[in-house]
Design a protein around this motif. Structure first.
Motif, PDB file in Angstrom:
ATOM      1  N   MET A 106       0.786  -1.193   0.000  1.00  0.00           N
ATOM      2  CA  MET A 106       0.000   0.000   0.000  1.00  0.00           C
ATOM      3  C   MET A 106       0.842   1.278   0.000  1.00  0.00           C
ATOM      4  N   PRO A 107       1.884   1.306   0.807  1.00  0.00           N
ATOM      5  CA  PRO A 107       2.672   2.529   0.795  1.00  0.00           C
ATOM      6  C   PRO A 107       3.284   2.799  -0.576  1.00  0.00           C
ATOM      7  N   ASN A 108       3.564   1.785  -1.324  1.00  0.00           N
ATOM      8  CA  ASN A 108       4.129   2.008  -2.662  1.00  0.00           C
ATOM      9  C   ASN A 108       3.136   2.714  -3.571  1.00  0.00           C
ATOM     10  N   ILE A 109       1.863   2.391  -3.399  1.00  0.00           N
ATOM     11  CA  ILE A 109       0.820   3.019  -4.216  1.00  0.00           C
ATOM     12  C   ILE A 109       0.747   4.518  -3.885  1.00  0.00           C
ATOM     13  N   GLU A 110       0.831   4.849  -2.621  1.00  0.00           N
ATOM     14  CA  GLU A 110       0.786   6.255  -2.232  1.00  0.00           C
ATOM     15  C   GLU A 110       2.005   6.998  -2.790  1.00  0.00           C
ATOM     16  N   ILE A 111       3.150   6.368  -2.717  1.00  0.00           N
ATOM     17  CA  ILE A 111       4.360   6.985  -3.245  1.00  0.00           C
ATOM     18  C   ILE A 111       4.231   7.157  -4.755  1.00  0.00           C
ATOM     19  N   GLU A 112       3.714   6.123  -5.419  1.00  0.00           N
ATOM     20  CA  GLU A 112       3.532   6.207  -6.869  1.00  0.00           C
ATOM     21  C   GLU A 112       2.550   7.329  -7.225  1.00  0.00           C
ATOM     22  N   ASN A 113       1.475   7.466  -6.433  1.00  0.00           N
ATOM     23  CA  ASN A 113       0.499   8.542  -6.665  1.00  0.00           C
ATOM     24  C   ASN A 113       1.144   9.911  -6.449  1.00  0.00           C
ATOM     25  N   LEU A 114       1.952  10.004  -5.415  1.00  0.00           N
ATOM     26  CA  LEU A 114       2.657  11.256  -5.151  1.00  0.00           C
ATOM     27  C   LEU A 114       3.625  11.590  -6.282  1.00  0.00           C
ATOM     28  N   ILE A 115       4.361  10.611  -6.738  1.00  0.00           N
ATOM     29  CA  ILE A 115       5.310  10.825  -7.842  1.00  0.00           C
ATOM     30  C   ILE A 115       4.552  11.230  -9.102  1.00  0.00           C
ATOM     31  N   LYS A 116       3.447  10.559  -9.356  1.00  0.00           N
ATOM     32  CA  LYS A 116       2.622  10.865 -10.525  1.00  0.00           C
ATOM     33  C   LYS A 116       2.081  12.298 -10.423  1.00  0.00           C
ATOM     34  N   SER A 117       1.582  12.654  -9.254  1.00  0.00           N
ATOM     35  CA  SER A 117       1.059  13.993  -9.028  1.00  0.00           C
ATOM     36  C   SER A 117       2.166  15.039  -9.175  1.00  0.00           C
ATOM     37  N   PHE A 118       3.338  14.735  -8.634  1.00  0.00           N
ATOM     38  CA  PHE A 118       4.471  15.647  -8.745  1.00  0.00           C
ATOM     39  C   PHE A 118       4.874  15.819 -10.204  1.00  0.00           C
ATOM     40  N   SER A 119       4.920  14.727 -10.942  1.00  0.00           N
ATOM     41  CA  SER A 119       5.273  14.781 -12.363  1.00  0.00           C
ATOM     42  C   SER A 119       4.278  15.626 -13.150  1.00  0.00           C
ATOM     43  N   GLU A 120       3.008  15.463 -12.849  1.00  0.00           N
ATOM     44  CA  GLU A 120       1.979  16.264 -13.525  1.00  0.00           C
ATOM     45  C   GLU A 120       2.144  17.747 -13.179  1.00  0.00           C
ATOM     46  N   SER A 121       2.461  18.019 -11.924  1.00  0.00           N
ATOM     47  CA  SER A 121       2.677  19.412 -11.501  1.00  0.00           C
ATOM     48  C   SER A 121       3.866  20.019 -12.239  1.00  0.00           C
ATOM     49  N   VAL A 122       4.942  19.249 -12.372  1.00  0.00           N
ATOM     50  CA  VAL A 122       6.129  19.725 -13.081  1.00  0.00           C
ATOM     51  C   VAL A 122       5.773  20.004 -14.537  1.00  0.00           C
ATOM     52  N   LYS A 123       5.004  19.120 -15.154  1.00  0.00           N
ATOM     53  CA  LYS A 123       4.582  19.329 -16.543  1.00  0.00           C
ATOM     54  C   LYS A 123       3.750  20.606 -16.673  1.00  0.00           C
ATOM     55  N   LEU A 124       2.827  20.829 -15.713  1.00  0.00           N
ATOM     56  CA  LEU A 124       2.004  22.043 -15.748  1.00  0.00           C
ATOM     57  C   LEU A 124       2.875  23.291 -15.603  1.00  0.00           C
ATOM     58  N   VAL A 125       3.853  23.245 -14.691  1.00  0.00           N
ATOM     59  CA  VAL A 125       4.753  24.382 -14.503  1.00  0.00           C
ATOM     60  C   VAL A 125       5.532  24.641 -15.789  1.00  0.00           C
ATOM     61  N   GLN A 126       6.001  23.581 -16.441  1.00  0.00           N
ATOM     62  CA  GLN A 126       6.743  23.726 -17.696  1.00  0.00           C
ATOM     63  C   GLN A 126       5.856  24.318 -18.791  1.00  0.00           C
ATOM     64  N   GLN A 127       4.600  23.904 -18.833  1.00  0.00           N
ATOM     65  CA  GLN A 127       3.668  24.453 -19.816  1.00  0.00           C
ATOM     66  C   GLN A 127       3.421  25.947 -19.561  1.00  0.00           C
ATOM     67  N   VAL A 128       3.230  26.304 -18.293  1.00  0.00           N
ATOM     68  CA  VAL A 128       3.001  27.700 -17.939  1.00  0.00           C
ATOM     69  C   VAL A 128       4.234  28.543 -18.311  1.00  0.00           C
ATOM     70  N   LYS A 129       5.427  28.007 -17.997  1.00  0.00           N
ATOM     71  CA  LYS A 129       6.664  28.720 -18.331  1.00  0.00           C
ATOM     72  C   LYS A 129       6.777  28.903 -19.837  1.00  0.00           C
ATOM     73  N   ALA A 130       6.465  27.865 -20.601  1.00  0.00           N
ATOM     74  CA  ALA A 130       6.530  27.961 -22.059  1.00  0.00           C
ATOM     75  C   ALA A 130       5.557  29.016 -22.576  1.00  0.00           C
ATOM     76  N   GLN A 131       4.357  29.051 -21.999  1.00  0.00           N
ATOM     77  CA  GLN A 131       3.379  30.054 -22.409  1.00  0.00           C
ATOM     78  C   GLN A 131       3.860  31.474 -22.052  1.00  0.00           C
ATOM     79  N   MET A 132       4.455  31.618 -20.881  1.00  0.00           N
ATOM     80  CA  MET A 132       4.975  32.924 -20.470  1.00  0.00           C
ATOM     81  C   MET A 132       6.112  33.369 -21.396  1.00  0.00           C
ATOM     82  N   ASP A 133       6.989  32.433 -21.765  1.00  0.00           N
ATOM     83  CA  ASP A 133       8.071  32.763 -22.703  1.00  0.00           C
ATOM     84  C   ASP A 133       7.504  33.204 -24.046  1.00  0.00           C
ATOM     85  N   GLU A 134       6.468  32.516 -24.490  1.00  0.00           N
ATOM     86  CA  GLU A 134       5.834  32.854 -25.761  1.00  0.00           C
ATOM     87  C   GLU A 134       5.205  34.248 -25.699  1.00  0.00           C
ATOM     88  N   ILE A 135       4.548  34.564 -24.599  1.00  0.00           N
ATOM     89  CA  ILE A 135       3.938  35.888 -24.419  1.00  0.00           C
ATOM     90  C   ILE A 135       5.020  36.960 -24.397  1.00  0.00           C
TER      91      ILE A 135
END
Length: 176
Positions: free
Chosen positions: A1-30
């Motif tokens: 069970m703890p592995n699932i929580e860690i995997e969910n956290l890693i997945k959530s963190f990865s998605e957050s990093v992707k969103l930050v990268q997308q926002v940064k790319a949009q800001m650079d474009e602007i």
């Protein structure tokens, strides 16, 4: 069970990093889109400032020319008045002396200008006038390399290298 929580956290963190990268790319474009516009506005404002400066200089030159023209017309009018007064004087009373009407001028002598004062400060001579000096006086100051200081509201000339500037200041103030 703890592995699932860690995997969910890693997945959530990865998605957050992707969103930050997308926002940064949009800001650079602007920023890439806005930056040329900012440079364009800056360039146009600099051009306008240059044009305003050139126009101001031209306005002052025209004012000087008009003042000289008015002086010439006043002299011509006074001469006509003198001539008419002489003619009238000859017709009415040939023995009477016709005098030229008094003309109020800022000068009290050939060199002194009413309301003129000067100071010697740090190797410079500062000349101040109560009223705007005549074109002739301003031209004389310019010939002696005096410059107008808006900040000090005075004509500034070098006294160390050009002692004749001190002499001019004394003449205009009526000390010589």
């Amino acid at each position: 069970m703890p592995n699932i929580e860690i995997e969910n956290l890693i997945k959530s963190f990865s998605e957050s990093v992707k969103l930050v990268q997308q926002v940064k790319a949009q800001m650079d474009e602007i920023q890439d889109q806005i930056s040329p516009e900012i440079k364009n506005v800056h360039s146009k404002s600099q051009q306008l400032l240059n044009a305003i400066g050139a126009n101001a200089e031209e306005v002052f030159k025209k004012l000087d020319e008009r003042e000289e023209l008015v002086d010439e017309k006043c002299k011509a009018a006074l001469e006509k008045i003198d001539q008419k007064m002489s003619e009238i004087g000859k017709v009415q009373a040939p023995s009477s002396v016709v005098t030229k009407p008094a003309v109020v001028t800022p000068k009290t002598s050939d060199n002194k200008v009413e309301g003129c004062s000067y100071k010697l400060i740090d190797g410079k001579v500062e000349i101040r006038f109560e009223r705007i000096p005549s074109v002739a006086v301003r031209n004389r100051l310019k010939e002696h390399k005096f410059g107008w200081s808006k900040a000090k509201a005075a004509w500034i000339g070098n006294a160390d290298r050009h002692p004749e500037n001190v002499t001019l200041a004394k003449e205009l103030a009526g000390e010589i």
